[in-house]
Design an enzyme around this catalytic site. Structure first.
Site, short mmCIF file in Angstrom:
data_model
loop_
_atom_site.label_atom_id
_atom_site.label_comp_id
_atom_site.label_asym_id
_atom_site.label_seq_id
_atom_site.Cartn_x
_atom_site.Cartn_y
_atom_site.Cartn_z
CE1 TYR A 1 -4.09 1.92 0.73
CE2 TYR A 1 -2.68 3.13 2.24
CZ TYR A 1 -3.91 3.15 1.48
OH TYR A 1 -4.84 4.12 1.67
CE LYS B 1 -3.69 5.00 -1.40
NZ LYS B 1 -4.67 5.48 -2.50
#
Length: 254
Positions: free
Chosen positions: A155, A159
């Site tokens: 993640y 991002k």
């Protein structure tokens, strides 16, 4: 509400719930026609109904943002039924949290496939409409996790990647009247943060209390906080803001 906004068509991915739903509602209130796009079209219908009940125009669209053909078909449908999309909010995302030594390649690929590949495919497909119009807005949803967060190697990488993607598109598309920015939320009360609490073995209230103690403004974020920032970035007034990452986290970030 500007006269121009009335004729804008926006696409919000991951629009069925949380930040995506709040953003779809906000852009509709700003006067835009909104395509609410998510993996499950039926899940988008309550948001569409809410927008239409308030007098707005909206369309529920089911598509996997990581599937090239699905994206192509979805954008073509949106252009035909609502009008050429000149606003895109890349919000779709999933979690597959785990420590590095437990993380599978499938979990890595799934997260990057939705966040990064999805944003790439959606941006590539909609930019042609923006370039033709000589005006466009793309907002990518990053996160404070881009700065690093235990158990979120996939993640965090996705991002952080979105921030580089944002800056590059801002350089490439600026000459065509298209701005590209990213919003990086901190702790926001959504189903995803509830899932994080469960992964950590605590209740959502316990997690929220612990996090809020570290936030200077003394409260957790709401989806509407993020939607308000997106609303500004896609507005006429933000035409000189591009290639930026706006952290919406209740205080400074490292």
């Amino acid at each position: 509400m500007s006269a121009e906004a009335v004729h804008r068509t926006a696409v919000v991915t991951g629009g069925a719930r949380g930040i995506g739903a709040a953003t779809a509602r906000r852009l509709a209130r700003d006067g835009m026609a909104v395509a609410v796009l998510d993996l499950d079209e039926a899940a988008c219908e309550p948001v569409v109904d809410e927008i239409e009940s308030a007098g707005g125009r909206a369309l529920a669209v089911g598509a996997d943002v990581g599937d090239e053909e699905a994206v192509r078909g979805a954008v073509a449908r949106i252009a035909a039924e609502l009008g050429p999309p000149t606003v895109l909010v890349n919000n779709a995302g999933i979690l597959r949290d785990n420590l590095l030594f437990k993380m599978t390649a499938a979990d890595w690929d799934a997260v990057l496939g939705v966040h990064l590949r999805g944003a790439f495919l959606m941006s590539r497909e909609t930019q042609q409409h923006m370039v033709e119009a000589g005006w466009g807005r793309i907002v990518n949803l990053s996160s404070t996790s881009a700065l690093g967060n235990r158990g979120q190697a996939n993640y965090s990488a996705a991002k952080a990647g979105l921030q580089g993607f944002t800056k590059t598109l801002a350089i490439e598309l600026g000459r065509y009247g298209v701005t590209v920015n990213a919003v990086a939320p901190g702790f926001v009360e959504t189903e995803m943060t509830a899932a994080t609490a469960a992964r950590m073995g605590m209740s959502f209230d316990q997690l929220r209390e612990a996090v809020v103690a570290t936030i200077p403004v003394g409260r957790s974020g709401k989806p509407e906080d993020i939607a308000a920032t997106v609303s500004f970035l896609v507005s006429e007034d933000a035409g000189y803001v591009s290639g930026q990452v706006v952290y919406v986290a209740g205080g400074p970030t490292d």
